[in-house]
Design an enzyme around this catalytic site. Sequence first.
Site, PDB file in Angstrom:
ATOM      1  N   PHE A  20       3.093   1.547  11.370  1.00  0.00           N
ATOM      2  CA  PHE A  20       3.265   1.501   9.922  1.00  0.00           C
ATOM      3  C   PHE A  20       1.975   1.095   9.232  1.00  0.00           C
ATOM      4  O   PHE A  20       1.082   0.531   9.843  1.00  0.00           O
ATOM      5  CB  PHE A  20       4.406   0.537   9.560  1.00  0.00           C
ATOM      6  CG  PHE A  20       5.720   1.019  10.095  1.00  0.00           C
ATOM      7  CD1 PHE A  20       6.430   2.014   9.435  1.00  0.00           C
ATOM      8  CD2 PHE A  20       6.228   0.516  11.274  1.00  0.00           C
ATOM      9  CE1 PHE A  20       7.631   2.485   9.939  1.00  0.00           C
ATOM     10  CE2 PHE A  20       7.428   0.979  11.783  1.00  0.00           C
ATOM     11  CZ  PHE A  20       8.129   1.964  11.115  1.00  0.00           C
ATOM     12  N   CYS A  21       1.905   1.399   7.944  1.00  0.00           N
ATOM     13  CA  CYS A  21       0.732   1.157   7.108  1.00  0.00           C
ATOM     14  C   CYS A  21       0.179  -0.247   7.354  1.00  0.00           C
ATOM     15  O   CYS A  21       0.955  -1.200   7.394  1.00  0.00           O
ATOM     16  CB  CYS A  21       1.133   1.326   5.645  1.00  0.00           C
ATOM     17  SG  CYS A  21      -0.245   1.211   4.510  1.00  0.00           S
ATOM     18  N   PRO A  22      -1.112  -0.380   7.585  1.00  0.00           N
ATOM     19  CA  PRO A  22      -2.145   0.648   7.515  1.00  0.00           C
ATOM     20  C   PRO A  22      -2.506   1.244   8.871  1.00  0.00           C
ATOM     21  O   PRO A  22      -3.549   1.883   9.010  1.00  0.00           O
ATOM     22  CB  PRO A  22      -3.334  -0.107   6.937  1.00  0.00           C
ATOM     23  CG  PRO A  22      -3.225  -1.462   7.588  1.00  0.00           C
ATOM     24  CD  PRO A  22      -1.719  -1.719   7.660  1.00  0.00           C
ATOM     25  N   GLY A  23      -1.657   1.071   9.870  1.00  0.00           N
ATOM     26  CA  GLY A  23      -1.950   1.511  11.236  1.00  0.00           C
ATOM     27  C   GLY A  23      -2.393   2.959  11.379  1.00  0.00           C
ATOM     28  O   GLY A  23      -3.463   3.228  11.932  1.00  0.00           O
ATOM     29  N   ASP A  47       5.003   7.362   9.427  1.00  0.00           N
ATOM     30  CA  ASP A  47       4.995   6.458   8.268  1.00  0.00           C
ATOM     31  C   ASP A  47       4.979   7.285   6.979  1.00  0.00           C
ATOM     32  O   ASP A  47       4.036   8.049   6.756  1.00  0.00           O
ATOM     33  CB  ASP A  47       3.776   5.545   8.328  1.00  0.00           C
ATOM     34  CG  ASP A  47       3.689   4.574   7.165  1.00  0.00           C
ATOM     35  OD1 ASP A  47       4.681   4.438   6.423  1.00  0.00           O
ATOM     36  OD2 ASP A  47       2.633   3.960   6.982  1.00  0.00           O
TER      37      ASP A  47
END
Length: 83
Positions: A20-23, A47
């Site tokens: 999930f953000c920012p991954g 995401d």
Amino acid sequence: MLEKPGEIQVDKEIDARGSFCPGPLMELIRGIRAIPVGGTLALLSSDPGSARDVPAWVQKAGHELLGAFPEQGYTRFVVRRKR
């Protein structure tokens, strides 16, 4: 002009599904640095925020988004490194 998935040769693929953000965006940034100028990278992301974040970063960074292709449960973003 966006291309069709089967017409694009991908040099590197990153599977960031489940991240999930920012991954996913961080994986894209790291991955684009690892390929030569002119190379292409596919990022797989589940995401929903990537639909906004990836195109915005690609434009800001001066690369080229070849396409955002919806798949079942994720999107395949294909980016060409321009610099």
